[in-house]
Design an enzyme around this catalytic site. Sequence first.
Site, short mmCIF file in Angstrom:
data_model
loop_
_atom_site.label_atom_id
_atom_site.label_comp_id
_atom_site.label_asym_id
_atom_site.label_seq_id
_atom_site.Cartn_x
_atom_site.Cartn_y
_atom_site.Cartn_z
N ASP A 79 0.85 -1.20 0.00
CA ASP A 79 0.00 0.00 0.00
C ASP A 79 0.88 1.24 0.00
O ASP A 79 1.74 1.39 0.86
CB ASP A 79 -0.89 -0.03 1.25
CG ASP A 79 -1.67 1.26 1.44
OD1 ASP A 79 -1.95 1.93 0.41
OD2 ASP A 79 -1.99 1.60 2.59
N ASN A 138 -0.51 4.59 -0.38
CA ASN A 138 -1.17 5.85 0.00
C ASN A 138 -1.82 5.79 1.38
O ASN A 138 -2.61 6.66 1.73
CB ASN A 138 -2.18 6.28 -1.07
CG ASN A 138 -3.33 5.30 -1.18
OD1 ASN A 138 -3.29 4.22 -0.59
ND2 ASN A 138 -4.37 5.67 -1.91
N ASP A 156 -4.11 3.94 2.73
CA ASP A 156 -5.52 3.61 2.97
C ASP A 156 -5.72 2.17 3.43
O ASP A 156 -6.84 1.70 3.60
CB ASP A 156 -6.39 3.91 1.73
CG ASP A 156 -6.05 3.00 0.55
OD1 ASP A 156 -5.07 2.23 0.65
OD2 ASP A 156 -6.75 3.08 -0.47
N ASP A 162 -1.95 -1.40 -3.69
CA ASP A 162 -2.32 -0.69 -4.92
C ASP A 162 -1.30 -0.91 -6.03
O ASP A 162 -0.25 -1.52 -5.82
CB ASP A 162 -2.53 0.80 -4.62
CG ASP A 162 -1.46 1.36 -3.68
OD1 ASP A 162 -0.26 1.17 -3.97
OD2 ASP A 162 -1.82 1.95 -2.63
N ASP A 208 -10.48 -17.94 -14.29
CA ASP A 208 -11.20 -18.33 -13.08
C ASP A 208 -12.36 -19.29 -13.34
O ASP A 208 -13.16 -19.06 -14.25
CB ASP A 208 -11.76 -17.05 -12.44
CG ASP A 208 -12.32 -17.27 -11.06
OD1 ASP A 208 -11.53 -17.51 -10.14
OD2 ASP A 208 -13.56 -17.19 -10.89
N GLU A 214 -8.05 -22.32 -14.08
CA GLU A 214 -8.43 -22.98 -12.84
C GLU A 214 -9.52 -23.99 -13.18
O GLU A 214 -10.65 -23.61 -13.49
CB GLU A 214 -8.96 -21.94 -11.85
CG GLU A 214 -9.29 -22.54 -10.51
CD GLU A 214 -10.21 -21.68 -9.67
OE1 GLU A 214 -10.06 -21.67 -8.46
OE2 GLU A 214 -11.11 -21.03 -10.24
N ASP A 228 -6.63 -18.84 -2.42
CA ASP A 228 -7.78 -19.62 -1.94
C ASP A 228 -7.36 -20.69 -0.93
O ASP A 228 -8.21 -21.47 -0.48
CB ASP A 228 -8.45 -20.36 -3.11
CG ASP A 228 -9.19 -19.42 -4.04
OD1 ASP A 228 -9.60 -18.34 -3.60
OD2 ASP A 228 -9.36 -19.80 -5.22
#
Length: 555
Positions: free
Chosen positions: A21, A23, A25, A29, A199, A256, A329
């Site tokens: 991260d 920034n 938050d 990102d 996916d 997958e 997962d």
Amino acid sequence: MEKKWWHDKVAYQIYPKSFCDTNGDGIGDLRGIISKLDYLKQLGVDIIWLSPIYKSPFVDQGYDIADYYAIAEEFGTMEEFDELLAEAKKRNMDLIMDLVINHCSDQHEWFQKALADPYGEYADYFYFRKGKDGNPPSNYRSYFGGSCWEPVPGTDLYYFHMFAKEQPDLNWENPKLRQELYNMVNWWLDKGLAGFRIDAIINIKKNLAFPDFEPDAPDGLAGCWKMVESVDGVGEFLEDLKRNTFRKHDAFTVAEVFNMKEGELPEFIGDDGHFSTIFDFSAHSLSDGEHGWYDAPPIDFKRWRKTVMDSQMEVQKSGFEANIIENHDEPRGVSRFLPDYAKNSDGAKMLGTVSLLLRGIPFIYQGQEIGMQNAVWNSIDEFDDISTKDQYHIAREAGLSDEEALEVCSRMSRDNARTPMQWCGEKNAGFTTGTPWLKVNSNYPEINVEKQEKDAGSVLNYYRRLVAVRKSPEYKNVFTYGEFEPEYADTDTVMGYYRFDGEKRMLVVANFGKDAVELKLRHPVKNIVLSNKNRKRAEFALKLESLEVLVLECM
Ligand code: TEU
Ligand code: CA
């Protein structure tokens, strides 16, 4: 076998929300990913797979896409994406994205239009069906619990969803929908993407009669995968997809695929298969519980070893699979596949070695290269994952106490892989200056990148050597194309195999046991290529220490 550009590559999966991260938050990102490209390059990564970064309400962490052409605000902008792509290219790395096209988000424009006009054009982008005698059209249970059918407000219709109700399934029978998806796929490939991780793709084919199945639990429902396993014809959709998109771009695709049918492997990954490759989940399926995570059997070393060996022997007849220890997962591999005495850096190196040198495309999951482990979870409220919440509920319904159900989720939760990447020993493991969206594993002062950078014997530096060996001019061919042959399969604790390409013969051998073992080598040793215990000599009669792994070049 025809040689392909991606055969000898090493891939790395980034779970953007938990990577870095920039920034404050609390959410990883694109800028964070850009800032770590050199780190990935140094590890030897060729292909980076980004879990979904598209606009999404994040009900299932981005696997619910609201706009296939937009970057989630949380992660950044399209300009930043283009920059990431360019920066990766500069370093000679390829980017692949997640392609989630079995379903979209209920916030997607298509679904909103379908709801607004339930008998109109867009309803046919989904499965809108009438109920049966006041009940849903069939008795399928979704992967995340509850019925696969959700009422369409203001009508007697239901819409179909195999995952969360916020993830309506797309109607692949509709050529218009298919064309929309192909346009989108080509749009990304034209941008310079190298391909996709695809996916839940086996789920796109439905039995349009939606027949009921024998209930398999007290809720009166039957797992929807039963329909997936019993329906034929997915191959036609997959070929259509390939012809209209991937093939034109020579894209790399890794699918997958669960619930494949017996004998179908060549159709999926053969020379002109539906995909470049698919993930090998055979070892992970060993801990599929019959009813859920609560009755998941623990990993037994011998069963695990046999499963990996059998899969390798089978797959090499048809093509390449993608090998993983963990992904977003799954719980962390070190915590799952190793006994308690091996949940340490020797164990992590050993597991990494036997996995990365298998025949196939290795995918390293973020944090695996520093030996990240499952977190300690103190309450069900600490989890974010939709599947974990469902599994907790299933465990409680089955009679487990709160504490027992929490233990099950702690062991199996997908959030074990989703805790923030551990960059350093400072606050929040250096992942964020703000409040992380999911808690940081409390072991970050011990396990983090910065600390391991400084330690020549760390898991990280070992992984760098391991990847370098696999990709070195001397050994690249044998580790890419070399045949796989099991060795020491009759021992109690040794996982061993040869890779042989007609020129070079490599032996990968590891002792998963608590005690040392004596082994006879079938071929004289030429060279110790890799050792996690700094071994300098290896002879015919080899005494392998507990948790020792060796990569030997043999005569
Ligand atoms: O997973 C598909 C899938 O079937 C499983 O992995 C399984 O249902 C899940 O892990 C239950 O615990 C893919 C993605 O990898 C997963 O993250 C998404 O949630 C799912 O599809 C829906 O898009
Ligand atoms: Ca951020």
